[in-house]
Design a protein around this motif. Structure first.
Motif, mmCIF file in Angstrom:
data_model
loop_
_atom_site.group_PDB
_atom_site.id
_atom_site.type_symbol
_atom_site.label_atom_id
_atom_site.label_comp_id
_atom_site.label_asym_id
_atom_site.label_seq_id
_atom_site.Cartn_x
_atom_site.Cartn_y
_atom_site.Cartn_z
ATOM 1 N N VAL A 49 59.409 -12.648 63.165
ATOM 2 C CA VAL A 49 60.450 -12.256 62.208
ATOM 3 C C VAL A 49 59.951 -11.081 61.361
ATOM 4 N N PRO A 50 60.563 -9.920 61.484
ATOM 5 C CA PRO A 50 60.169 -8.797 60.624
ATOM 6 C C PRO A 50 60.791 -8.945 59.234
ATOM 7 N N GLU A 51 60.119 -8.402 58.234
ATOM 8 C CA GLU A 51 60.628 -8.444 56.859
ATOM 9 C C GLU A 51 61.002 -9.865 56.453
ATOM 10 N N TYR A 52 60.053 -10.773 56.623
ATOM 11 C CA TYR A 52 60.284 -12.187 56.333
ATOM 12 C C TYR A 52 60.364 -12.404 54.817
ATOM 13 N N THR A 53 61.411 -13.075 54.369
ATOM 14 C CA THR A 53 61.647 -13.280 52.933
ATOM 15 C C THR A 53 60.665 -14.282 52.351
ATOM 16 N N ALA A 54 59.987 -13.862 51.282
ATOM 17 C CA ALA A 54 59.046 -14.743 50.574
ATOM 18 C C ALA A 54 59.306 -14.583 49.077
ATOM 19 N N ASP A 55 60.429 -15.141 48.593
ATOM 20 C CA ASP A 55 60.821 -14.994 47.192
ATOM 21 C C ASP A 55 59.774 -15.595 46.261
ATOM 22 N N LEU A 56 59.465 -14.865 45.213
ATOM 23 C CA LEU A 56 58.452 -15.287 44.250
ATOM 24 C C LEU A 56 59.120 -15.697 42.942
ATOM 25 N N GLY A 57 59.455 -16.989 42.823
ATOM 26 C CA GLY A 57 60.071 -17.491 41.595
ATOM 27 C C GLY A 57 61.367 -16.761 41.310
ATOM 28 N N ILE A 58 61.446 -16.146 40.134
ATOM 29 C CA ILE A 58 62.672 -15.455 39.751
ATOM 30 C C ILE A 58 62.763 -14.079 40.411
ATOM 31 N N LYS A 59 61.671 -13.647 41.006
ATOM 32 C CA LYS A 59 61.660 -12.342 41.672
ATOM 33 C C LYS A 59 62.137 -12.524 43.103
ATOM 34 N N LYS A 60 63.380 -12.173 43.373
ATOM 35 C CA LYS A 60 63.984 -12.396 44.683
ATOM 36 C C LYS A 60 63.860 -11.150 45.563
ATOM 37 N N GLY A 61 63.999 -11.400 46.858
ATOM 38 C CA GLY A 61 64.013 -10.291 47.805
ATOM 39 C C GLY A 61 62.646 -9.792 48.218
ATOM 40 N N GLU A 62 61.574 -10.497 47.803
ATOM 41 C CA GLU A 62 60.229 -10.113 48.228
ATOM 42 C C GLU A 62 60.057 -10.426 49.717
ATOM 43 N N LYS A 63 59.477 -9.511 50.449
ATOM 44 C CA LYS A 63 59.349 -9.702 51.895
ATOM 45 C C LYS A 63 57.934 -9.392 52.362
ATOM 46 N N VAL A 64 57.472 -10.211 53.311
ATOM 47 C CA VAL A 64 56.212 -9.950 53.977
ATOM 48 C C VAL A 64 56.555 -9.292 55.314
ATOM 49 N N ASP A 65 55.669 -8.440 55.822
ATOM 50 C CA ASP A 65 56.007 -7.606 56.981
ATOM 51 C C ASP A 65 56.460 -8.409 58.199
ATOM 52 N N TYR A 66 55.709 -9.455 58.555
ATOM 53 C CA TYR A 66 56.081 -10.271 59.711
ATOM 54 C C TYR A 66 55.733 -11.727 59.447
ATOM 55 N N ALA A 67 56.474 -12.591 60.116
ATOM 56 C CA ALA A 67 56.117 -14.008 60.159
ATOM 57 C C ALA A 67 56.234 -14.457 61.610
ATOM 58 N N ILE A 68 55.225 -15.161 62.094
ATOM 59 C CA ILE A 68 55.313 -15.795 63.414
ATOM 60 C C ILE A 68 55.831 -17.201 63.184
ATOM 61 N N VAL A 69 56.911 -17.534 63.894
ATOM 62 C CA VAL A 69 57.644 -18.769 63.632
ATOM 63 C C VAL A 69 57.625 -19.673 64.859
ATOM 64 N N GLN A 70 57.404 -20.965 64.612
ATOM 65 C CA GLN A 70 57.536 -21.982 65.656
ATOM 66 C C GLN A 70 58.384 -23.116 65.111
ATOM 67 N N ASN A 71 59.355 -23.550 65.905
ATOM 68 C CA ASN A 71 60.258 -24.634 65.502
ATOM 69 C C ASN A 71 60.905 -24.366 64.145
ATOM 70 N N GLY A 72 61.218 -23.103 63.911
ATOM 71 C CA GLY A 72 61.927 -22.731 62.707
ATOM 72 C C GLY A 72 61.070 -22.588 61.467
#
Length: 350
Positions: free
Chosen positions: A50-73
């Motif tokens: 998943v590119p631009e994987y969302t990793a919201d930090l508390g009240i700071k929304k829309g923070e994204k990490v470059d990639y996430a490797i996902v298994q079973n969702g």
């Protein structure tokens, strides 16, 4: 090993292209995505990588990490990328924040050349300050390749990696301490060895003298160990070459029988399901008819003993020890199909 070959090819590609890569985005596409791909993950499948994987930090929304490797969702690893020219040591805090709000146990920080793998050994759900695995793709050692292989899609096991990560972390730190002591011995280190060989009082002058002696002793010891290993390796190679030359000379005096050739064709018929026929090569000797992988004496597939009073097929175990099995005719070779195919597996994972 296929993974080792792929990593070498990636390192060659990086060497050729890096001076033409100017941006972080280019680094991702040219260096990082190929690395993710060789780990067995489909970089074109957005449900797996998943590119631009969302990793919201508390009240700071829309923070994204470059990639996430996902298994079973669920994310099993998040990846933060930087330009290949950047120093990774100044970017750990950003990944630290992403790790805290994700459900993953592994995080990777990379500039496409250096790779740092993190987990939460010290405190659960809180990324460790130091990586448990760190390497440069341009100078990979076999030990690092073995650790990278654990992250391959076909091998991925969270518990096994976590158990191993703890050992890797402490071994790495211990190695750093040993290296530091050899380079510049501390008073405690010098005192440890001096007290075992010197019965007098450890005055400041004595400690200064023994600091130099301890450093020299370790330098000499390491040098001797390296020379011993090199001497052993060179002698071993000479013995192998001499053995190959003897066998080659013997082969020139041999008369390979039609029965041996027919038996060879039976072995080829069995093994071609796993190997290209061009890789299955025979060598006739005075005492046996050998069948090898890639014409390499150190990769025997089997040996046939057909010219004596009794016929045998020689099969090999994990330690490459021959185990002879009696056969009535060469057609009995088919009875050892499974054993022959298992032998191929010993070399295909090297």
């Amino acid at each position: 090993m296929e993974l080792q070959t792929q990593l070498k090819q990636l390192a060659d590609k990086i060497h050729q292209l890096k001076d033409k890569i100017e941006t972080e985005e280019s680094t991702k596409h040219a260096f990082v995505l190929p690395f993710i791909n060789l780990l067995g993950y489909d970089t074109f499948n957005p449900t797996e990588v998943v590119p631009e994987y969302t990793a919201d930090l508390g009240i700071k929304k829309g923070e994204k990490v470059d990639y996430a490797i996902v298994q079973n969702g669920e994310p099993i690893m998040i990846i933060e990328c930087k330009n290949w020219k950047e120093n990774l040591s100044v970017h750990g805090s950003q990944l630290f924040r992403y790790f805290h709000v994700s459900k993953t146990r592994f995080a990777l920080l990379t500039n496409g050349i250096q790779y740092q793998f993190f987990t939460d050994l010290d405190e659960q759900n809180k990324m460790d300050e130091k990586p448990f695995l760190e390497f440069d793709v341009a100078t990979l050692k076999d030990s690092a390749v073995n650790e990278i292989a654990k992250f391959h899609k076909s091998n991925f096991d969270i518990n096994k990696i976590l158990d191993n990560a703890s050992s890797l972390k402490y071994i790495k730190e211990i190695r750093k301490q040993i290296d530091s002591e050899i380079e510049k011995p501390s008073n405690e280190f010098v005192r440890l060895f001096t007290s075992k060989v010197y019965n007098g009082r450890l005055t400041e002058k004595v400690m200064e003298e023994f600091t130099e002696l301890v450093q020299k002793a370790f330098g000499q010891l390491i040098g001797e160990k390296i020379n011993e290993r090199l001497h052993f390796a060179l002698n071993k190679e000479v013995i192998i070459q001499e053995k190959d030359q003897i066998e080659e000379a013997e082969a020139n005096r041999l008369n390979t029988t039609e029965e041996e050739l027919e038996a060879y064709r039976i072995v080829v018929a069995i093994l071609r399901r796993k190997l290209s026929t061009s890789r299955i090569v025979y060598r006739d000797t005075q005492s046996y008819f050998g069948i090898l992988l890639d014409d390499n004496n150190r990769k025997p597939l089997c040996r046939l003993h057909l010219n004596g009073g009794k016929k045998y097929i020689g099969l090999f175990n994990d330690n490459k020890v021959e185990n002879r099995q009696s056969i009535e005719t060469i057609d009995d070779i088919y009875n050892y199909e499974n054993e022959l195919l298992e032998t191929v597996g010993l070399y295909e994972v090297e």
